[in-house]
Design a protein around this motif. Structure first.
Motif, PDB file in Angstrom:
ATOM      1  N   LEU A  89      -2.198  24.075  -6.528  1.00 10.46           N
ATOM      2  CA  LEU A  89      -2.383  22.758  -7.137  1.00 10.46           C
ATOM      3  C   LEU A  89      -2.479  22.840  -8.654  1.00 10.46           C
ATOM      4  CD1 LEU A  89      -4.984  20.782  -4.986  1.00 10.46           C
ATOM      5  CD2 LEU A  89      -2.577  20.291  -5.302  1.00 10.46           C
ATOM      6  N   LEU A 103       0.254  15.076 -12.273  1.00 11.72           N
ATOM      7  CA  LEU A 103       0.793  14.073 -11.354  1.00 11.72           C
ATOM      8  C   LEU A 103       1.769  13.174 -12.105  1.00 11.72           C
ATOM      9  CD1 LEU A 103      -2.577  13.029  -9.682  1.00 11.72           C
ATOM     10  CD2 LEU A 103      -0.787  14.421  -8.637  1.00 11.72           C
ATOM     11  N   ASP A 107       3.775  10.239  -7.018  1.00 11.46           N
ATOM     12  CA  ASP A 107       3.064  11.313  -6.319  1.00 11.46           C
ATOM     13  C   ASP A 107       1.890  10.742  -5.535  1.00 11.46           C
ATOM     14  OD1 ASP A 107       4.678  13.278  -7.393  1.00 11.46           O
ATOM     15  OD2 ASP A 107       3.188  14.002  -8.842  1.00 11.46           O
ATOM     16  N   ASP A 108       1.624  11.342  -4.391  1.00  9.87           N
ATOM     17  CA  ASP A 108       0.386  11.042  -3.682  1.00  9.87           C
ATOM     18  C   ASP A 108      -0.730  11.816  -4.362  1.00  9.87           C
ATOM     19  OD1 ASP A 108       1.504   9.385  -1.736  1.00  9.87           O
ATOM     20  OD2 ASP A 108       2.013  11.083  -0.449  1.00  9.87           O
ATOM     21  N   PRO A 110      -3.781  13.991  -4.263  1.00 11.22           N
ATOM     22  CA  PRO A 110      -4.403  14.836  -3.231  1.00 11.22           C
ATOM     23  C   PRO A 110      -5.931  14.652  -3.232  1.00 11.22           C
ATOM     24  CG  PRO A 110      -3.761  16.179  -5.104  1.00 11.22           C
ATOM     25  CD  PRO A 110      -3.293  14.780  -5.390  1.00 11.22           C
ATOM     26  N   ASP A 112      -8.531  14.807  -0.998  1.00 13.29           N
ATOM     27  CA  ASP A 112      -9.464  15.809  -0.477  1.00 13.29           C
ATOM     28  C   ASP A 112      -9.471  17.087  -1.311  1.00 13.29           C
ATOM     29  OD1 ASP A 112     -10.330  14.080   1.510  1.00 13.29           O
ATOM     30  OD2 ASP A 112      -8.949  14.879   3.015  1.00 13.29           O
ATOM     31  N   PRO A 113      -8.303  17.638  -1.675  1.00  8.43           N
ATOM     32  CA  PRO A 113      -8.331  18.834  -2.527  1.00  8.43           C
ATOM     33  C   PRO A 113      -9.004  18.603  -3.882  1.00  8.43           C
ATOM     34  CG  PRO A 113      -6.202  18.657  -1.463  1.00  8.43           C
ATOM     35  CD  PRO A 113      -6.948  17.371  -1.173  1.00  8.43           C
TER      36      PRO A 113
END
Length: 126
Positions: A89, A103, A107-108, A110, A112-113
């Motif tokens: 990441l 990003l 883009d989604d 992330p 949770d990360p």
């Protein structure tokens, strides 16, 4: 300070920060800032000179910053080199201590990360 963690655009300083940006970048910035601001223990502040929103923790100090730019938004972790869960990441191998997640509109995020990275970054110095 941001007026609302849920909708940071209520802050006039934040609105001024994203005003010159294309709408998709401004929206992505608002979503990312809201996500980080909602993390327990973090408080955000718009830094006009840096063109960023910086996030601090009472015990851990400066944790991260959101840097909106013309075609992208970067989430910079102050001590990103020390984070174990950033593989894949985080970019910035040439940086001494920080790392960033980049990003672009479409883009989604992330979710949770990023939450794991924020918790880990706080735990480093809290």
């Amino acid at each position: 300070m941001l007026t609302s963690a849920v909708d940071p655009v209520y802050s006039s300083e934040f609105a001024a920060l994203i005003a010159p940006l294309p709408a998709p970048v401004a929206e992505l910035t608002a979503r990312l800032v809201a996500l980080v601001a909602a993390h327990p223990g973090l408080s955000g502040k718009v830094m006009s000179g840096w063109r960023s929103v910086n996030f601090r923790h009472a015990d851990a100090g400066h944790v991260c910053s959101v840097f909106p730019q013309e075609g992208r938004v970067s989430l910079y972790f102050e001590h990103g080199r020390l984070l174990e869960h950033g593989d894949g990441l985080l970019e910035g191998e040439g940086l001494k201590k920080g790392r960033y997640l980049r990003l672009v509109p479409g883009d989604d995020i992330p979710v949770d990360p990023i939450g794991i990275l924020l918790s880990e970054a706080i735990a480093l110095f809290a």
